[in-house]
Each structure stands twice: as C-alpha cells, then as structure tokens.
Design an enzyme around this catalytic site. Structure first.
Site, PDB file in Angstrom:
ATOM      1  N   ARG A 177     -20.884 -32.070 -17.049  1.00  0.00           N
ATOM      2  CA  ARG A 177     -21.401 -31.510 -18.301  1.00  0.00           C
ATOM      3  C   ARG A 177     -22.688 -30.717 -18.047  1.00  0.00           C
ATOM      4  NH1 ARG A 177     -20.204 -33.684 -23.262  1.00  0.00           N
ATOM      5  NH2 ARG A 177     -22.380 -33.640 -23.900  1.00  0.00           N
ATOM      6  N   ARG A 181     -27.630 -24.668 -11.237  1.00  0.00           N
ATOM      7  CA  ARG A 181     -27.735 -23.215 -11.011  1.00  0.00           C
ATOM      8  C   ARG A 181     -28.858 -22.853 -10.053  1.00  0.00           C
ATOM      9  NH1 ARG A 181     -29.776 -23.399 -16.727  1.00  0.00           N
ATOM     10  NH2 ARG A 181     -27.816 -23.231 -17.835  1.00  0.00           N
ATOM     11  N   ARG A 256     -19.561 -46.889 -25.805  1.00  0.00           N
ATOM     12  CA  ARG A 256     -20.957 -47.161 -25.534  1.00  0.00           C
ATOM     13  C   ARG A 256     -21.712 -46.856 -26.814  1.00  0.00           C
ATOM     14  NH1 ARG A 256     -23.767 -50.478 -22.548  1.00  0.00           N
ATOM     15  NH2 ARG A 256     -25.715 -49.601 -21.725  1.00  0.00           N
ATOM     16  N   ARG A 287     -34.167 -41.564 -23.377  1.00  0.00           N
ATOM     17  CA  ARG A 287     -34.901 -40.330 -23.690  1.00  0.00           C
ATOM     18  C   ARG A 287     -35.739 -40.506 -24.942  1.00  0.00           C
ATOM     19  NH1 ARG A 287     -29.262 -36.816 -24.275  1.00  0.00           N
ATOM     20  NH2 ARG A 287     -28.165 -38.394 -25.469  1.00  0.00           N
ATOM     21  N   GLU A 308     -34.412 -43.419 -27.647  1.00  0.00           N
ATOM     22  CA  GLU A 308     -32.969 -43.701 -27.655  1.00  0.00           C
ATOM     23  C   GLU A 308     -32.652 -44.772 -26.606  1.00  0.00           C
ATOM     24  OE1 GLU A 308     -30.586 -40.143 -27.736  1.00  0.00           O
ATOM     25  OE2 GLU A 308     -28.917 -41.112 -26.713  1.00  0.00           O
ATOM     26  N   TYR A 356     -14.835 -37.398 -25.388  1.00  0.00           N
ATOM     27  CA  TYR A 356     -16.264 -37.093 -25.351  1.00  0.00           C
ATOM     28  C   TYR A 356     -16.442 -35.632 -25.798  1.00  0.00           C
ATOM     29  CZ  TYR A 356     -20.955 -37.310 -23.110  1.00  0.00           C
ATOM     30  OH  TYR A 356     -22.294 -37.302 -22.830  1.00  0.00           O
ATOM     31  N   ASP A 358     -18.009 -32.364 -27.749  1.00  0.00           N
ATOM     32  CA  ASP A 358     -19.206 -31.793 -28.340  1.00  0.00           C
ATOM     33  C   ASP A 358     -18.843 -31.289 -29.731  1.00  0.00           C
ATOM     34  OD1 ASP A 358     -20.988 -32.207 -26.212  1.00  0.00           O
ATOM     35  OD2 ASP A 358     -20.187 -30.469 -25.144  1.00  0.00           O
TER      36      ASP A 358
HETATM   37  N1  UDP Z   1     -27.508 -37.324 -16.882  1.00  0.00           N
HETATM   38  C1  UDP Z   1     -28.336 -37.797 -15.887  1.00  0.00           C
HETATM   39  N2  UDP Z   1     -29.677 -37.591 -15.967  1.00  0.00           N
HETATM   40  C2  UDP Z   1     -30.232 -36.926 -17.008  1.00  0.00           C
HETATM   41  C3  UDP Z   1     -29.391 -36.425 -18.028  1.00  0.00           C
HETATM   42  C4  UDP Z   1     -28.034 -36.642 -17.930  1.00  0.00           C
HETATM   43  O1  UDP Z   1     -27.874 -38.429 -14.943  1.00  0.00           O
HETATM   44  O2  UDP Z   1     -31.472 -36.789 -17.030  1.00  0.00           O
HETATM   45  C5  UDP Z   1     -26.059 -37.581 -16.765  1.00  0.00           C
HETATM   46  C6  UDP Z   1     -25.682 -38.890 -17.449  1.00  0.00           C
HETATM   47  O3  UDP Z   1     -24.633 -39.489 -16.714  1.00  0.00           O
HETATM   48  C7  UDP Z   1     -25.188 -38.413 -18.803  1.00  0.00           C
HETATM   49  C8  UDP Z   1     -24.489 -37.121 -18.416  1.00  0.00           C
HETATM   50  O4  UDP Z   1     -25.316 -36.577 -17.394  1.00  0.00           O
HETATM   51  O5  UDP Z   1     -24.320 -39.344 -19.403  1.00  0.00           O
HETATM   52  C9  UDP Z   1     -24.303 -36.130 -19.534  1.00  0.00           C
HETATM   53  O6  UDP Z   1     -25.551 -35.816 -20.083  1.00  0.00           O
HETATM   54  P1  UDP Z   1     -25.683 -35.139 -21.530  1.00  0.00           P
HETATM   55  O7  UDP Z   1     -27.109 -34.768 -21.730  1.00  0.00           O
HETATM   56  O8  UDP Z   1     -24.663 -34.076 -21.640  1.00  0.00           O
HETATM   57  O9  UDP Z   1     -25.279 -36.362 -22.463  1.00  0.00           O
HETATM   58  P2  UDP Z   1     -25.321 -36.562 -24.069  1.00  0.00           P
HETATM   59  O10 UDP Z   1     -26.408 -35.673 -24.595  1.00  0.00           O
HETATM   60  O11 UDP Z   1     -23.942 -36.234 -24.571  1.00  0.00           O
HETATM   61  O12 UDP Z   1     -25.639 -38.014 -24.188  1.00  0.00           O
END
Ligand code: UDP
Length: 375
Positions: A177, A181, A256, A287, A308, A356, A358
């Site tokens: 996801r 880059r 989850r 976060r 969160e 999952y 978006d």
């Molecule tokens: N992820 C990570 N470190 C980060 C942010 C994301 O390892 O700092 C990984 C983690 O496994 C997460 C996945 O990337 O579940 C997808 O992140 P995303 O931000 O897309 O998740 P969402 O916002 O849907 O919770």
C-alpha cells in the site's frame, strides 16, 4: 408488514459510503429506499464532527485519494475538497523520518544523497538477508523493497502492533500500500486526486441522502429483526459483516479493531504535522493525528490530538480492518459463495466483501453495482 411501511424498493443495511451511494442512485431512478444503521450517525467510519472549528474524523484519519476520475467527479458533487496532501512523519524512539519511503527517508537513514546510492544500499541489505525467491509474507516483501534497516525501524514494530501478529504471518500486499520512490517526495499517496472535504465527510452523506425517496433510521439493528426484514423487502443491500449475516455458521472471520483517545489543547499547534507514526514496538499507539493540520481554515486558539491504539477485535467492538490472510480468506470464500447464491441480497462495502478497501474503491464498487442493478 411491520417494517416495509412505505412500499420501499430497497432495504439498505448500513449508512456508510456503499449503502449511501446506492440509495442516492436508486432515488435518482425513482426508487424508494429505507436505510437502517446500527450506529447513531451517518457515514460509517468516514463520519466527522466539528469541534472548536476543527473537523475531527471520528474513526481515524480519512484522506480521499484516487486515480479514478469518475469517482473523484462523483464525490465532488457533494463537497469541495481542500487540496490536502498527506505527508506523514515517523518517530522511531525519538528519531524522525519522512514517510512514505523516499529519498528523504533514505538520506535520513543512511546519509545517501542520490537514487543510485540508495538503490545500492537497499540491494546490499536485500542480499545480506538472503532473499532470492518471491516474498512469501510482509516481512520478506518489506525487506526486499527497502532493506533491513528501514524494515527494523519503520515497519516491524508498527506492523506487529497494528495487526497483533508477526510480520511473517501477514500478507505482503499490506506493505505494498505504501509507495517506495527514489525521488524527494513525501506525498503518502501516488494518486492524482487527493484531499479532505472542507466541511468534513458527514455533510457528504447528509446531501447524498437528502431525498423524499430515502428514509434513514439510525440506532436500528438489522439483526434484531433479520427474518422480517428479509421477508418484507423485495431487495436488500447489506453492508455489515458477512459472517454475522450468516450467523457465523462456518466460524468467525477475524478483524482488527482500533480505539481512539482525543484531547483538546488551548494552543495553535502541538505536534507540527497532521499525522505522526510511532513505529517502535513499545509505544502502545500507532499514530497521533492533529486534526487542525488537515484543514488550513480551522479556527485559531485550539488544537485537538487523537491517539490511535490498535486492539483485538471481539463482538463488542467495531470491526475496522479485515485480516486477509490465508485462513480468513478461505473462510470468507465460503461465506461469499453462499452470499452469491442469495438472489435477494447484495453484499457490499469493506465488511460485506471482507476487503481492505480504501474509500474510493468503495465508491467505485457501489457505482458499478448500481450500473448492474439498473441496466
Ligand atoms: N506501515 C508501517 N509503518 C508505518 C506505516 C505503515 O509499517 O509507519 C505498514 C503497516 O503494516 C500498515 C501498512 O503499512 O498496516 C499500511 O499502512 P497504511 O497507512 O496504508 O494503513 P491504514 O492507514 O489503512 O491503517
């Protein structure tokens, strides 16, 4: 007739994006819908509210991002977007890194200054980890994309607390996801169209459902009267959990969950960014969002921060993330087969499809379902 009091064409279970798009489009075609929603508000997990002039997202940060122009034009009928671009900062034990993984991150991690130097470093680490075949899980996928240093500091701890499982037991698509880059660009998404609605997401749903042909009943649980609903309505759009619909007869799918803790501060700026990820394993939250930074026009004098915390799911909690590992995917396929055979009921949304998704994918799926329904 106890529930279908107005000769409704549709019963829609759930007032999130899938159900709301469906109801709106049905009303444009002269069809009458009743939406029942277990919770007390519209919008599902997209719901927002205003506090001290700040749009607070009730169920975690929602940033709309898509490459799909049709979907983008569609949501823009109901709101104006503010042009917000998500640029996440990661805090690993006090060290700060830019996300997603890009030249800024590589410079901060290794001091490398060119794409070539970064690629060489990553290739060395991938080799040292002995990864030669196709990645079999999230850990192998992550190391093969960005090497062991970034995996250890920015991914392993975050991922394992987010999902409550080892990274070696998670599917690799989850880490794909995030963009990787070799340019200096901190935009969290690659999509062309991005932003957050200037007035939050809830007004989108109020507008979408504002029709004489749509009635909404909040605080109403489909399962309190499932059989009567199914009997009385000619067609049902169901966006709840697919395993619950079938009374968990093949077993429970796993989800989850997350919980949120918010606090108001009487200052303009507390953490200096909309989202800061805490990527170590020990900090109990993943976060912290500071909502005023999603919205440049928020009032001065206050700021609201939300932590969160990931948590295990059980039937008393909200299901946020489907766990699309092998075991659950297999179980889902059983339910899906059964769901497909039910002519009266259409299953949609993140929970109805156990995907999952978006937000843009849910809008797209709902618009496609509408096309099929009314062709
Ligand atoms: N992820 C990570 N470190 C980060 C942010 C994301 O390892 O700092 C990984 C983690 O496994 C997460 C996945 O990337 O579940 C997808 O992140 P995303 O931000 O897309 O998740 P969402 O916002 O849907 O919770």
């Amino acid at each position: 007739m106890k529930f279908n009091t107005k000769n409704y064409d549709y019963l829609i279970v759930g007032a999130g994006p899938y159900g709301s798009v469906f109801a709106h489009e049905a009303s444009k075609r002269g069809k009458r819908s009743l939406i029942i929603e277990r919770r007390k508000m519209l919008g599902g997990n997209m719901a927002t509210h205003k506090e001290h002039g700040i749009n607070v997202h009730d169920f975690g940060a929602h940033i709309f991002h898509t490459d799909n122009k049709e979907v983008w034009d569609y949501v823009n009928q109901f709101t104006e977007f503010n042009g917000y671009i998500n640029q996440v900062v990661a805090n690993y034990k006090g060290e700060l890194y830019n996300l997603p993984f890009n030249m800024n991150t590589f410079y901060q991690m290794w001091g490398v200054r060119t794409p070539e130097e970064a690629a060489t470093k990553i290739e060395e680490q991938r080799k040292a980890a002995g990864l030669t075949s196709a990645p079999r899980n999230l850990e192998e996928q992550a190391i093969s994309l960005i090497g062991t240093d970034i995996y250890n500091k920015l991914i392993k701890g975050y991922t394992e607390k987010q999902w409550g499982r080892k990274a070696t037991e998670l599917p690799s698509f989850i880490i794909r996801r995030l963009p990787v880059r070799y340019v200096f660009d901190n935009n969290y998404f690659n999509h062309r169209y991005q932003g957050v609605p200037v007035d939050g997401y809830t007004p989108i749903f109020e507008k979408m459902l504002d029709s004489d042909l749509i009635d909404v009943q909040l605080n109403t649980d489909f399962f309190a009267n499932k059989y009567a609903y199914l009997e009385e309505f000619p067609r049902v759009i169901y966006t709840g959990m697919i395993d619950q619909f079938f009374d968990y007869k093949y077993g429970e799918l796993e989800y989850r969950s997350v919980r949120f803790e918010s606090k108001v501060f009487e200052v303009n700026n507390k953490q200096g960014n909309a989202v800061i990820n805490y990527t170590d394993a020990e900090t109990p939250y993943t976060r912290i969002m500071e909502w005023r930074h999603f919205d440049k026009h928020a009032d001065d004098g206050y700021t609201i921060l939300t932590k969160e915390y990931p948590q295990d799911w059980d039937r008393s909690k909200e299901a946020y993330y489907p766990i699309n590992d092998e075991k659950n995917s297999k179980l889902f396929r059983k339910y899906h087969k059964e769901a497909d055979a039910l002519e009266k009921v259409l299953f949609g949304g993140r929970l109805g499809n156990y995907q999952y998704y978006d937000m843009d994918q849910v809008f797209n799926a709902a618009l496609k379902a509408v096309e099929r329904e009314f062709k």
